[in-house]
Scaffold this active site. Structure first.
Site, PDB file in Angstrom:
ATOM      1  N   THR A  47      -0.323  -1.527  12.673  1.00  0.00           N
ATOM      2  CA  THR A  47       0.610  -1.740  11.564  1.00  0.00           C
ATOM      3  C   THR A  47       2.040  -1.290  11.860  1.00  0.00           C
ATOM      4  O   THR A  47       2.946  -1.595  11.101  1.00  0.00           O
ATOM      5  CB  THR A  47       0.152  -0.971  10.311  1.00  0.00           C
ATOM      6  N   SER A  93       0.803  -1.221   0.000  1.00  0.00           N
ATOM      7  CA  SER A  93       0.000   0.000   0.000  1.00  0.00           C
ATOM      8  C   SER A  93       0.841   1.279   0.000  1.00  0.00           C
ATOM      9  O   SER A  93       1.639   1.486  -0.887  1.00  0.00           O
ATOM     10  CB  SER A  93      -0.935  -0.077   1.204  1.00  0.00           C
ATOM     11  N   ASP A 142      -6.352   1.937  -3.123  1.00  0.00           N
ATOM     12  CA  ASP A 142      -7.586   1.658  -2.398  1.00  0.00           C
ATOM     13  C   ASP A 142      -7.982   2.827  -1.492  1.00  0.00           C
ATOM     14  O   ASP A 142      -8.925   2.718  -0.712  1.00  0.00           O
ATOM     15  CB  ASP A 142      -7.529   0.329  -1.618  1.00  0.00           C
ATOM     16  N   ASP A 164      -1.535   1.482  -3.618  1.00  0.00           N
ATOM     17  CA  ASP A 164      -2.247   0.363  -4.249  1.00  0.00           C
ATOM     18  C   ASP A 164      -3.667   0.752  -4.647  1.00  0.00           C
ATOM     19  O   ASP A 164      -4.501  -0.109  -4.946  1.00  0.00           O
ATOM     20  CB  ASP A 164      -2.246  -0.887  -3.354  1.00  0.00           C
TER      21      ASP A 164
HETATM   22  C1  16G Z   1      -4.503  -0.609   7.680  1.00  0.00           C
HETATM   23  C2  16G Z   1      -5.967  -0.602   7.335  1.00  0.00           C
HETATM   24  C3  16G Z   1      -6.493   0.804   7.292  1.00  0.00           C
HETATM   25  C4  16G Z   1      -6.226   1.471   8.617  1.00  0.00           C
HETATM   26  C5  16G Z   1      -4.772   1.400   8.972  1.00  0.00           C
HETATM   27  C6  16G Z   1      -4.544   1.852  10.396  1.00  0.00           C
HETATM   28  C7  16G Z   1      -7.105  -2.133   5.845  1.00  0.00           C
HETATM   29  C8  16G Z   1      -7.193  -2.682   4.462  1.00  0.00           C
HETATM   30  N1  16G Z   1      -6.186  -1.211   6.027  1.00  0.00           N
HETATM   31  O1  16G Z   1      -3.752  -0.001   6.688  1.00  0.00           O
HETATM   32  O2  16G Z   1      -7.851   0.738   7.040  1.00  0.00           O
HETATM   33  O3  16G Z   1      -6.608   2.819   8.585  1.00  0.00           O
HETATM   34  O4  16G Z   1      -4.342   0.045   8.908  1.00  0.00           O
HETATM   35  O5  16G Z   1      -3.219   1.717  10.736  1.00  0.00           O
HETATM   36  O6  16G Z   1      -7.845  -2.525   6.734  1.00  0.00           O
HETATM   37  P1  16G Z   1      -2.739   1.823  12.239  1.00  0.00           P
HETATM   38  O7  16G Z   1      -3.395   0.710  13.013  1.00  0.00           O
HETATM   39  O8  16G Z   1      -1.259   1.726  12.159  1.00  0.00           O
HETATM   40  O9  16G Z   1      -3.172   3.167  12.751  1.00  0.00           O
HETATM   41 MG    MG Z   2      -3.805   1.097   0.379  1.00  0.00          MG
END
Ligand code: 16G
Ligand code: MG
EC number: 5.4.2.3
Length: 548
Positions: free
Chosen positions: A505, A67, A285, A283
């Site tokens: 993440t 992404s 989205d 990506d």
């Molecule tokens: C991921 C999620 C996104 C969310 C982000 C938060 C999907 C496909 N993607 O990229 O929606 O806003 O995580 O990140 O679900 P964080 O937990 O690091 O704040």
């Molecule tokens: Mg993305």
């Protein structure tokens, strides 16, 4: 039930040795430095085959992308048959498989899944693949295909795609020949479906000025270019940041995440107050819009603004079609600007739900409404129409020409919107539809409400796992006492709101703050940042100077 061919597995697994790292299938699958991913992706291939067998050979999707992350990263996520994210309970299996220490452990875990989930290994398995433009993608596709070979799964590699295209194709393949057939299972089928619906929606309306589109030097660039001929002269788009041959430029100072986080225009895009601009992420989205005020101020139209625009338009359309039995609802996360929630509740009078971060939570909640509009502030979202709403829309006839046009438009809207997942191309066409129908500039769109100033800060902590939230991530229950301390600070600020949650993440804790003015917001964010740091950051780096 057959058992697995251990020799075959060992031979394939030897090509993809596991490093000593520990892996987690997180909010958006596995994501990390590409050179750590080989064994993870091989094992995710095994999981995809098991998932397909469990679902009687239904097609499972695999997208290789990281992404909006830098070019050196990559990732993998699996897509369930209707184009939705992999079912939550299987995420733990993905994590367990990726961390098995030996082939024996791997085989044991597969057997335990086969037994506990009653997977019939003699069933067929079908998996499709797509990847973004990252140079590491091709080798990772091969690793995944080796994983599929462990269980003799059939695979089709669709090559370079946007993430939402892969979701779309997965759904098309699984619904082909049924009354829910979603479309032709190819990128071309996707382009044809969206373009034809868009042309219906803007038919007879004066075309808007060109949209300037920043593609973050990612997969959105070649794919949107490929899409343009299908759209013909229904829209005019000027693509910038389309250099996919220079991998280092991917998402660099550009793209939806950069624009949203920095509240500024990307490199390579010169804006005047006449322009309407949008940015995709790496990506495609996610999408955010922006423009420049006459005095040169940068103005962001993020996911919250898109949700407000879409909800307003759909409510009007449903009324105009004479089918206002269809109820519209909006789903947000705690990151939604407080002013947007007020606007939705008090001006549009729509129900608003708040759920934890991550598309799967929003999508799931949106399915509870007849028409569920969901967006994260960061620009990820879509609209889902329930089967009964679609039935109503497709069976309505309308007793006047105006009603007939509204019904035609609602139908086209349900086609232009990618209902499988947030899709930057489809969301772009949704926004362009509404602006064209209303003949609005971005500034007019922006006038619906004024965002409260807001600020996001990251705190590097020793252990983010000790932070536990409830109430859609708006309250901390652990560590004990921290929420009370946050509440005491927030109370001192006009229109103050702040929450703290561990990232899904990155290895950080995020602090969100909003308040009546920019300076109060910054102060609130830095006070809460300081509070969190002092709770759990000793030894994890110097205390940021701005923290109070
Ligand atoms: C991921 C999620 C996104 C969310 C982000 C938060 C999907 C496909 N993607 O990229 O929606 O806003 O995580 O990140 O679900 P964080 O937990 O690091 O704040
Ligand atoms: Mg993305």
């Amino acid at each position: 039930m057959a058992s697995i061919n251990v020799e075959n597995l060992s031979a394939l697994s030897a090509k993809h040795p596991k490093p000593s790292n520990t892996f987690t299938y997180g909010t958006a699958g596995f994501r990390m430095k590409a050179d750590l991913l080989d064994s993870v992706i091989f094992r995710t291939g095994i999981l995809a085959a098991l998932r397909s067998k469990k679902l009687d050979g239904k097609v499972i999707g695999c997208m290789i992308t990281a992404s909006h992350n830098p070019a050196a990263d990559n990732g993998v996520k699996l897509v369930d048959p209707m184009g939705e994210m992999l079912e939550g309970s299987w995420e733990a299996h993905a994590t367990a498989l990726s961390n098995a220490q030996s082939d024996e452990q791997l085989v044991d875990y597969i057997h335990s899944m086969v037994n506990s989930l009653k997977i019939d290994l003699t069933k067929p398995a079908n998996v499709i693949l797509g990847r973004d433009t990252r140079p590491s993608g091709e080798a990772l596709v091969n690793a995944f295909v080796d994983g599929l070979k462990v269980l003799d799964a059939k695979s089709t590699d669709y090559g370079i795609l946007t993430t939402p295209q892969l979701h779309y194709i997965t759904r098309c393949l699984n619904t082909a020949g049924t009354p829910e057939a979603y479309g032709e299972p190819s990128a071309e089928g996707y382009y044809k479906k969206l373009a034809s619906a868009f042309k219906t929606l803007v038919d007879g309306k004066t075309k808007l000025s060109p949209l300037i589109l920043d593609c973050a030097n990612g997969v959105g660039a070649p794919k949107f270019q490929e899409f343009l001929p299908f759209l013909g002269d229904s829209i005019s788009v000027k693509i910038v940041n389309d250099d996919i041959d220079n991998a280092a430029k991917l998402n660099l100072n550009s793209g939806a995440d950069f624009v949203k986080t920095g509240q500024k225009a990307p490199v390579g895009l010169k804006m005047t107050s006449q322009d309407r601009c949008a940015s995709f992420d790496g990506d495609a989205d996610r999408i955010v819009y922006y423009y420049q005020d006459e005095d040169g101020t940068f103005k962001l139209l993020d996911g919250d603004k898109i949700a407000g625009l879409a909800a307003m338009f759909i409510i009007d359309l449903v009324k105009a079609a004479g089918i206002d039995s269809i109820k519209v609802g909006v789903v947000q996360t705690a990151y939604a600007n407080g002013a947007s929630t007020q606007y939705l509740r008090n001006t549009l009078n729509v129900p608003v739900s708040c759920v934890p971060t991550g598309v799967k939570h929003l999508h799931h909640e949106a399915l509870k409404y007849d028409v569920g509009v969901y967006f994260e502030a960061n620009g990820h979202g879509t609209v889902v129409f329930s089967p009964s709403a679609l039935k109503t829309i497709y069976s309505a006839e309308g007793s006047s020409p105006a009603q007939a046009v509204a019904i035609r438009n609602l139908r086209a809207l349900s086609e232009v919107i990618n209902q499988t997942v947030g899709d930057a191309f489809s969301d772009l066409l949704l926004v362009e539809t509404i602006l064209t129908q209303r003949q609005w500039t971005p500034k007019v769109w922006d006038q619906a409400y004024t965002d409260l100033p807001n600020r996001l800060v990251k705190v590097v902590v020793q252990d983010r796992s000790i932070f536990k939230t409830v109430d859609a991530e708006r309250k901390l229950v652990e560590p004990a006492g921290l929420q009370e301390a946050i509440d005491a600070i927030v109370l001192k600020f006009r229109d103050g709101r702040s929450f703290v949650r561990p990232s899904g993440t990155e290895d950080v804790v995020r602090v969100y703050a909003e308040a009546a003015t920019r300076s109060e917001t910054d102060e609130l964010a830095h006070r809460i940042g300081g509070l969190v740091y002092d709770f759990n950051s000793q030894g994890s780096g110097p205390r940021p100077r701005e923290f109070i």
